[in-house]
Design a protein around this motif. Structure first.
Motif, PDB file in Angstrom:
ATOM      1  N   LYS A 261       0.844  -1.313   0.086  1.00 19.60           N
ATOM      2  CA  LYS A 261       0.006   0.036  -0.009  1.00 19.60           C
ATOM      3  C   LYS A 261       0.816   1.323  -0.054  1.00 19.60           C
ATOM      4  O   LYS A 261       0.579   2.373  -0.512  1.00 19.60           O
ATOM      5  N   ALA A 262       1.990   1.198   0.617  1.00 15.68           N
ATOM      6  CA  ALA A 262       3.045   2.246   0.594  1.00 15.68           C
ATOM      7  C   ALA A 262       3.341   2.739  -0.663  1.00 15.68           C
ATOM      8  O   ALA A 262       3.455   3.714  -1.109  1.00 15.68           O
ATOM      9  N   ALA A 263       3.740   1.577  -1.275  1.00 11.72           N
ATOM     10  CA  ALA A 263       4.358   1.822  -2.842  1.00 11.72           C
ATOM     11  C   ALA A 263       3.226   2.487  -3.696  1.00 11.72           C
ATOM     12  O   ALA A 263       3.422   3.332  -4.589  1.00 11.72           O
ATOM     13  N   GLU A 264       1.807   2.133  -3.433  1.00  9.70           N
ATOM     14  CA  GLU A 264       0.794   2.621  -4.339  1.00  9.70           C
ATOM     15  C   GLU A 264       0.478   4.318  -3.934  1.00  9.70           C
ATOM     16  O   GLU A 264      -0.199   4.748  -4.722  1.00  9.70           O
ATOM     17  N   LEU A 265       1.344   4.873  -2.925  1.00  9.29           N
ATOM     18  CA  LEU A 265       1.235   6.207  -2.562  1.00  9.29           C
ATOM     19  C   LEU A 265       1.853   7.036  -3.890  1.00  9.29           C
ATOM     20  O   LEU A 265       1.680   8.206  -3.603  1.00  9.29           O
ATOM     21  N   GLY A 266       2.685   6.356  -4.650  1.00  7.98           N
ATOM     22  CA  GLY A 266       3.405   7.050  -5.757  1.00  7.98           C
ATOM     23  C   GLY A 266       4.796   7.555  -5.373  1.00  7.98           C
ATOM     24  O   GLY A 266       5.511   8.443  -6.001  1.00  7.98           O
ATOM     25  N   VAL A 267       5.403   7.245  -3.761  1.00 11.15           N
ATOM     26  CA  VAL A 267       6.602   7.657  -3.511  1.00 11.15           C
ATOM     27  C   VAL A 267       7.586   6.335  -3.509  1.00 11.15           C
ATOM     28  O   VAL A 267       6.950   5.362  -3.200  1.00 11.15           O
ATOM     29  N   PRO A 268       8.741   6.646  -3.470  1.00 14.04           N
ATOM     30  CA  PRO A 268       9.652   5.494  -3.238  1.00 14.04           C
ATOM     31  C   PRO A 268       9.655   4.932  -1.930  1.00 14.04           C
ATOM     32  O   PRO A 268       9.429   5.601  -0.791  1.00 14.04           O
ATOM     33  N   VAL A 269       9.822   3.503  -1.782  1.00 12.86           N
ATOM     34  CA  VAL A 269       9.610   2.990  -0.389  1.00 12.86           C
ATOM     35  C   VAL A 269      11.136   2.128  -0.295  1.00 12.86           C
ATOM     36  O   VAL A 269      11.520   1.443  -1.263  1.00 12.86           O
ATOM     37  N   ALA A 270      11.914   2.476   0.725  1.00 11.79           N
ATOM     38  CA  ALA A 270      13.089   2.000   0.928  1.00 11.79           C
ATOM     39  C   ALA A 270      13.200   0.238   0.873  1.00 11.79           C
ATOM     40  O   ALA A 270      12.155  -0.127   1.628  1.00 11.79           O
ATOM     41  N   GLU A 271      14.049  -0.263   0.477  1.00 16.88           N
ATOM     42  CA  GLU A 271      14.313  -1.869   0.282  1.00 16.88           C
ATOM     43  C   GLU A 271      14.748  -2.223   1.669  1.00 16.88           C
ATOM     44  O   GLU A 271      14.212  -3.094   2.275  1.00 16.88           O
ATOM     45  N   ALA A 272      15.645  -1.282   2.324  1.00 15.29           N
ATOM     46  CA  ALA A 272      15.780  -1.713   3.706  1.00 15.29           C
ATOM     47  C   ALA A 272      14.954  -1.315   4.613  1.00 15.29           C
ATOM     48  O   ALA A 272      14.341  -0.140   4.535  1.00 15.29           O
ATOM     49  N   THR A 273      14.879  -2.243   5.546  1.00 14.04           N
ATOM     50  CA  THR A 273      13.806  -1.858   6.591  1.00 14.04           C
ATOM     51  C   THR A 273      14.411  -2.171   8.088  1.00 14.04           C
ATOM     52  O   THR A 273      15.331  -2.507   8.054  1.00 14.04           O
ATOM     53  N   VAL A 274      13.982  -1.371   9.041  1.00 11.24           N
ATOM     54  CA  VAL A 274      14.422  -1.512  10.440  1.00 11.24           C
ATOM     55  C   VAL A 274      13.415  -2.234  11.377  1.00 11.24           C
ATOM     56  O   VAL A 274      12.356  -1.683  11.498  1.00 11.24           O
ATOM     57  N   GLY A 275      13.948  -3.273  11.845  1.00 10.20           N
ATOM     58  CA  GLY A 275      13.264  -3.996  12.726  1.00 10.20           C
ATOM     59  C   GLY A 275      12.953  -3.385  14.219  1.00 10.20           C
ATOM     60  O   GLY A 275      13.447  -2.147  14.671  1.00 10.20           O
TER      61      GLY A 275
END
Length: 211
Positions: free
Chosen positions: A158-172
């Motif tokens: 859903k975040a990707a659908e906002l039309g802005v890049p989403v980082a591949e790296a995630t933080v736990g």
């Protein structure tokens, strides 16, 4: 060439904004970059951490140039620091105040941490709208991520659908981050081989590539 300004912005409180700003700043400092940090959040958490860091490591040994500013001085202070540093990390207020708008305006990149929940994702819209109005590039970062599950994947989609890049790296969602910050340090310094330290290093490298 002037340094890059990374503004950590999220109008929803509790997204882990300051913890992310601290760890990214230290990650770049450990990588040999000249790093300045700017606290424009009235809560002053970033500045409290830097005071604890100074007490732990000694005056002039923090590896960072830190400033706490507000109001009309914000833009000038950030621009001056960008002239003498490779990276300036700005921790902005959680609301659409004047300082937050200025912090976004001067950013080379606006990093928006978002926790993997529908409410947090919806709450990012004002921040994204602010960045869009200032014509600043944005990177969403999935922060405080629990063990992988269907909800995490769904929110990322859903975040990707906002039309802005989403980082591949995630933080736990790791307690080690808070423990390190309490001592004026970062997880990269207290437990450099931990998965959390690796995650921050990966995110810092991914952001640097976008420069």
């Amino acid at each position: 060439m002037a340094g890059r300004v990374v503004t950590i912005a999220q109008q929803k409180g509790g997204a882990g904004k300051t913890t992310l700003a601290i760890h990214l700043a230290v990650a770049w400092a450990l990588a040999g970059k000249r790093v300045a940090t700017v606290d424009i959040d009235p809560q002053g958490s970033f500045s409290e951490w830097h005071r604890a860091r100074t007490a732990a490591l000694g005056e002039g040994r923090t590896g960072l140039t830190h400033a706490a500013v507000s109001g009309w001085r914000t833009q000038k202070e950030v621009e001056q620091l960008a002239r003498t540093h490779d990276v300036v990390v700005v921790d902005s207020p959680p609301h659409a105040e004047t300082e937050a708008k200025i912090a976004v305006r001067v950013a080379s990149l606006v990093v928006v941490p978002v926790q993997p929940s529908p409410m947090d994702l919806w709450a990012t819209r004002p921040t994204l709208d602010l960045a869009k109005s200032e014509k600043r590039p944005v990177l969403l970062v999935m922060n405080r991520v629990p063990s992988r599950g269907k909800l995490v994947d769904a929110v990322a989609t859903k975040a990707a659908e906002l039309g802005v890049p989403v980082a591949e790296a995630t933080v736990g969602n790791r307690i080690g981050f808070a423990g390190a910050v309490l001592d004026g340090l970062s997880l990269q310094e207290t437990d450099p081989r931990s998965r959390g330290a690796e995650e921050m290093a990966e995110l810092a490298a991914e952001i640097a590539r976008r420069f």
